[in-house]
Write a protein that holds these residues in place. Sequence first.
Motif, PDB file in Angstrom:
ATOM      1  N   SER A 141      59.692  51.135  52.226  1.00 49.15           N
ATOM      2  CA  SER A 141      60.640  51.529  51.185  1.00 49.15           C
ATOM      3  C   SER A 141      61.500  52.699  51.640  1.00 49.15           C
ATOM      4  CB  SER A 141      59.886  51.905  49.902  1.00 49.15           C
ATOM      5  OG  SER A 141      59.221  50.791  49.352  1.00 49.15           O
ATOM      6  N   LEU A 142      60.873  53.671  52.304  1.00 47.49           N
ATOM      7  CA  LEU A 142      61.610  54.834  52.792  1.00 47.49           C
ATOM      8  C   LEU A 142      62.668  54.414  53.813  1.00 47.49           C
ATOM      9  CD1 LEU A 142      61.903  57.924  52.832  1.00 47.49           C
ATOM     10  CD2 LEU A 142      60.115  57.983  54.582  1.00 47.49           C
ATOM     11  N   ALA A 143      62.284  53.509  54.709  1.00 44.48           N
ATOM     12  CA  ALA A 143      63.244  53.025  55.704  1.00 44.48           C
ATOM     13  C   ALA A 143      64.401  52.291  55.036  1.00 44.48           C
ATOM     14  CB  ALA A 143      62.529  52.114  56.708  1.00 44.48           C
ATOM     15  N   HIS A 144      64.092  51.456  54.049  1.00 47.28           N
ATOM     16  CA  HIS A 144      65.154  50.712  53.353  1.00 47.28           C
ATOM     17  C   HIS A 144      66.106  51.668  52.646  1.00 47.28           C
ATOM     18  CE1 HIS A 144      62.527  46.813  53.082  1.00 47.28           C
ATOM     19  NE2 HIS A 144      62.970  47.055  54.303  1.00 47.28           N
ATOM     20  N   LEU A 145      65.584  52.673  51.985  1.00 48.39           N
ATOM     21  CA  LEU A 145      66.426  53.638  51.284  1.00 48.39           C
ATOM     22  C   LEU A 145      67.316  54.421  52.246  1.00 48.39           C
ATOM     23  CD1 LEU A 145      63.829  55.032  48.707  1.00 48.39           C
ATOM     24  CD2 LEU A 145      65.888  53.719  48.161  1.00 48.39           C
ATOM     25  N   SER A 146      66.835  54.592  53.483  1.00 52.03           N
ATOM     26  CA  SER A 146      67.565  55.391  54.475  1.00 52.03           C
ATOM     27  C   SER A 146      68.452  54.551  55.373  1.00 52.03           C
ATOM     28  CB  SER A 146      66.575  56.186  55.331  1.00 52.03           C
ATOM     29  OG  SER A 146      65.745  57.001  54.532  1.00 52.03           O
ATOM     30  N   GLY A 147      68.448  53.260  55.186  1.00 46.30           N
ATOM     31  CA  GLY A 147      69.220  52.394  56.066  1.00 46.30           C
ATOM     32  C   GLY A 147      68.654  52.285  57.466  1.00 46.30           C
ATOM     33  N   ALA A 148      67.349  52.529  57.595  1.00 43.43           N
ATOM     34  CA  ALA A 148      66.677  52.480  58.897  1.00 43.43           C
ATOM     35  C   ALA A 148      65.919  51.172  59.051  1.00 43.43           C
ATOM     36  CB  ALA A 148      65.722  53.659  59.047  1.00 43.43           C
ATOM     37  N   GLY A 149      65.605  50.828  60.283  1.00 43.29           N
ATOM     38  CA  GLY A 149      64.754  49.685  60.564  1.00 43.29           C
ATOM     39  C   GLY A 149      63.313  50.120  60.692  1.00 43.29           C
ATOM     40  N   ILE A 150      62.388  49.193  60.496  1.00 42.42           N
ATOM     41  CA  ILE A 150      60.970  49.526  60.638  1.00 42.42           C
ATOM     42  C   ILE A 150      60.208  48.319  61.136  1.00 42.42           C
ATOM     43  CG2 ILE A 150      60.418  48.966  58.223  1.00 42.42           C
ATOM     44  CD1 ILE A 150      58.429  51.413  58.389  1.00 42.42           C
ATOM     45  N   GLU A 151      59.252  48.565  62.028  1.00 42.32           N
ATOM     46  CA  GLU A 151      58.372  47.526  62.564  1.00 42.32           C
ATOM     47  C   GLU A 151      56.953  48.082  62.621  1.00 42.32           C
ATOM     48  OE1 GLU A 151      59.743  46.343  66.390  1.00 42.32           O
ATOM     49  OE2 GLU A 151      61.546  45.340  65.634  1.00 42.32           O
ATOM     50  N   PHE A 152      55.992  47.196  62.382  1.00 48.40           N
ATOM     51  CA  PHE A 152      54.579  47.550  62.495  1.00 48.40           C
ATOM     52  C   PHE A 152      53.954  46.714  63.606  1.00 48.40           C
ATOM     53  CE2 PHE A 152      55.746  48.505  58.113  1.00 48.40           C
ATOM     54  CZ  PHE A 152      55.324  49.822  58.017  1.00 48.40           C
ATOM     55  N   SER A 153      53.075  47.345  64.391  1.00 54.97           N
ATOM     56  CA  SER A 153      52.474  46.641  65.533  1.00 54.97           C
ATOM     57  C   SER A 153      51.122  47.238  65.852  1.00 54.97           C
ATOM     58  CB  SER A 153      53.387  46.733  66.761  1.00 54.97           C
ATOM     59  OG  SER A 153      53.543  48.098  67.158  1.00 54.97           O
ATOM     60  N   GLY A 154      50.357  46.515  66.677  1.00 57.16           N
ATOM     61  CA  GLY A 154      49.093  47.032  67.196  1.00 57.16           C
ATOM     62  C   GLY A 154      48.012  47.230  66.163  1.00 57.16           C
ATOM     63  N   ALA A 155      48.061  46.461  65.077  1.00 53.44           N
ATOM     64  CA  ALA A 155      47.046  46.635  64.032  1.00 53.44           C
ATOM     65  C   ALA A 155      45.656  46.325  64.573  1.00 53.44           C
ATOM     66  CB  ALA A 155      47.363  45.725  62.846  1.00 53.44           C
ATOM     67  N   TYR A 156      44.699  47.154  64.214  1.00 47.84           N
ATOM     68  CA  TYR A 156      43.313  46.909  64.608  1.00 47.84           C
ATOM     69  C   TYR A 156      42.411  47.112  63.396  1.00 47.84           C
ATOM     70  CZ  TYR A 156      43.294  52.031  65.079  1.00 47.84           C
ATOM     71  OH  TYR A 156      43.425  53.368  64.854  1.00 47.84           O
ATOM     72  N   PRO A 157      41.333  46.360  63.309  1.00 51.33           N
ATOM     73  CA  PRO A 157      40.498  46.418  62.109  1.00 51.33           C
ATOM     74  C   PRO A 157      39.571  47.613  62.107  1.00 51.33           C
ATOM     75  CG  PRO A 157      39.571  44.878  63.680  1.00 51.33           C
ATOM     76  CD  PRO A 157      40.868  45.351  64.276  1.00 51.33           C
ATOM     77  N   GLY A 158      39.136  47.977  60.918  1.00 50.22           N
ATOM     78  CA  GLY A 158      38.076  48.967  60.799  1.00 50.22           C
ATOM     79  C   GLY A 158      36.725  48.321  61.085  1.00 50.22           C
ATOM     80  N   TRP A 159      35.723  49.149  61.139  1.00 49.64           N
ATOM     81  CA  TRP A 159      34.351  48.684  61.356  1.00 49.64           C
ATOM     82  C   TRP A 159      33.604  48.894  60.044  1.00 49.64           C
ATOM     83  CZ3 TRP A 159      30.580  52.292  64.420  1.00 49.64           C
ATOM     84  CH2 TRP A 159      29.296  51.738  64.422  1.00 49.64           C
ATOM     85  N   LYS A 160      33.312  47.783  59.371  1.00 47.57           N
ATOM     86  CA  LYS A 160      32.693  47.836  58.057  1.00 47.57           C
ATOM     87  C   LYS A 160      31.236  48.268  58.183  1.00 47.57           C
ATOM     88  CE  LYS A 160      31.913  45.094  53.873  1.00 47.57           C
ATOM     89  NZ  LYS A 160      32.072  43.781  53.222  1.00 47.57           N
ATOM     90  N   PRO A 161      30.826  49.266  57.405  1.00 46.86           N
ATOM     91  CA  PRO A 161      29.435  49.738  57.478  1.00 46.86           C
ATOM     92  C   PRO A 161      28.435  48.653  57.105  1.00 46.86           C
ATOM     93  CG  PRO A 161      30.818  51.304  56.302  1.00 46.86           C
ATOM     94  CD  PRO A 161      31.639  50.069  56.488  1.00 46.86           C
ATOM     95  N   ASP A 162      27.298  48.660  57.799  1.00 46.70           N
ATOM     96  CA  ASP A 162      26.198  47.738  57.517  1.00 46.70           C
ATOM     97  C   ASP A 162      24.951  48.573  57.236  1.00 46.70           C
ATOM     98  OD1 ASP A 162      24.265  45.809  57.356  1.00 46.70           O
ATOM     99  OD2 ASP A 162      24.433  45.123  59.436  1.00 46.70           O
ATOM    100  N   ASN A 163      24.646  48.744  55.958  1.00 48.14           N
ATOM    101  CA  ASN A 163      23.518  49.591  55.583  1.00 48.14           C
ATOM    102  C   ASN A 163      22.168  49.023  56.000  1.00 48.14           C
ATOM    103  OD1 ASN A 163      24.949  51.736  54.282  1.00 48.14           O
ATOM    104  ND2 ASN A 163      25.380  50.342  52.576  1.00 48.14           N
ATOM    105  N   SER A 164      22.142  47.730  56.339  1.00 48.51           N
ATOM    106  CA  SER A 164      20.875  47.105  56.743  1.00 48.51           C
ATOM    107  C   SER A 164      20.739  46.992  58.258  1.00 48.51           C
ATOM    108  CB  SER A 164      20.770  45.716  56.107  1.00 48.51           C
ATOM    109  OG  SER A 164      21.808  44.863  56.582  1.00 48.51           O
ATOM    110  N   SER A 165      21.579  47.686  59.012  1.00 56.90           N
ATOM    111  CA  SER A 165      21.578  47.595  60.467  1.00 56.90           C
ATOM    112  C   SER A 165      20.232  48.010  61.066  1.00 56.90           C
ATOM    113  CB  SER A 165      22.684  48.490  61.037  1.00 56.90           C
ATOM    114  OG  SER A 165      22.484  48.745  62.406  1.00 56.90           O
ATOM    115  N   PRO A 166      19.580  47.126  61.832  1.00 55.99           N
ATOM    116  CA  PRO A 166      18.304  47.494  62.473  1.00 55.99           C
ATOM    117  C   PRO A 166      18.456  48.615  63.494  1.00 55.99           C
ATOM    118  CG  PRO A 166      18.515  45.103  62.349  1.00 55.99           C
ATOM    119  CD  PRO A 166      19.843  45.672  61.963  1.00 55.99           C
ATOM    120  N   VAL A 167      19.545  48.593  64.290  1.00 56.26           N
ATOM    121  CA  VAL A 167      19.684  49.634  65.305  1.00 56.26           C
ATOM    122  C   VAL A 167      19.977  50.984  64.645  1.00 56.26           C
ATOM    123  CG1 VAL A 167      22.167  49.333  65.777  1.00 56.26           C
ATOM    124  CG2 VAL A 167      20.648  50.183  67.562  1.00 56.26           C
TER     125      VAL A 167
END
Length: 486
Positions: free
Chosen positions: A381-407
């Motif tokens: 939205s900020l880029a659109h209001l400013s007349g700027a371009g925007i790109e997103f890249s390199g997305a990586y996932p989080g590591w979801k906690p596992d409360n039952s993890s044996p290790v």
Amino acid sequence: MTAINQLYPQPLWQWFEQICAIPHPSKFEQALSQHIQDWANAQGLNVVEDKVGNLIIKKPATPGMEDRKVVALQAHIDMVPQKNADKEHDFEKDPIEAYVDGEWVKANGTTLGADNGIGMASALAILGSSDIKHGPLEVLLTIDEEAGMTGAFGLEAGMLDAEILINTDSEQEGEIYMGCAGGVDGQISVPMTWQAPEQDNASYRLTLSGLKGGHSGVNIHLGRGNANKQLARFLFEYADNLALELVDFTGGSLRNAIPREANISFMLPADNVELLEQNIAQFQATIRAELAIADPDMTLTLEAIDSPTKVMSETAQNSLIDLLNACPNGVMRMSDEVEGVTETSLNVGVISTEEEQVQILCLIRSLINSGRDEIEGMLTSLAHLSGAGIEFSGAYPGWKPDNSSPVMEIVRATYNGIYKKDPTIMVIHAGLECGLFKEPYPNMDMVSIGPTIRFPHSPDEMVNITTVGQYWELLLAVLENIPAKS
């Protein structure tokens, strides 16, 4: 002065000394990788370099532990290259000058690379040992973790046999990590148009420096100054009254490091130079007062420069200043589920001026996908209001906690057995590679541990010597406590 290689545990520190001696910034890890491969081959270990450059080194179990589950020890080879402005250092050629300072190991004017060099050193020391008890062992050393997680993205199924992975990239002794934030890069492109400057103007460069910087994840909640945002604020407050004509804006060097320095070049009427100096003094006093605890040493330095042949047009300059001043930065939300941990954040990391545009590189981190999506939407939205371009890249996932993890339970019980107290189970607001490993290895049980490292991703980085010994003792005890295969 105590030599690094004489510290406890000696095998680990001897490896860390070798790691410091061989340049290995992100994208330039090959020399260190080759050194490790040559060593592993000389030891008779099975070493493979995969198609993206990760190393997988395998070592048989010590006698009597052949029935244990296979464990992978994991670290990344690369380090963040950051230095002080007055330090002459080429990260692609020069060794890291590590030294002992009381209870800490530091580097002379640069990042130390304890993130993740200590973890890597511990894994290699175990590979080279003849008296450490362990089951079948694999060591995974990934490339380019700090600049894009290329190695983790490229790891393929079938390369590892391990059922358990111990990531060594955590940075606080006494804490065990079972989850981490995901992230995505955002690049905003502000179109530039240029015009001829006023011929009677004076020309200057203003540099903002002296900030602490640090890791844009684990340090983001400390309230430190962002050089890019502070300099944008200066422009928003004073540019019009001073009749400044911007030539360029440059700041930061890495999207995952809080920027410590930034500078602008500009012209202004010669009659306004005295007012400029007054405004600089006023702004510096204001920021130092605001950041008196978190980041008190911000400094503005003004120097005359040769007159440029062009400056930004008024429209382009105003759009850039408004966008930068309005752009969110820092902690966006704290976690409701994990007390004291940042849920979502944004770092306005790098600004560079090009012929056709000014590029602004940001890094969004969040423990939840919806938090990341929200900040993506805000920037869009900020880029659109400013007349700027925007790109997103390199997305990586989080590591979801596992409360039952044996290790996780093994590490918790082992820590309690050694130190007679429970460790703190944590989720970290940083991008550990574990989330990416879950794609090719969805059933792998993972945990992350490490020594105490302060101020990673900045020249103030240091690692606590005592906690390295504690981390080492915990790691060896955990390996001995790994259960038999089911």
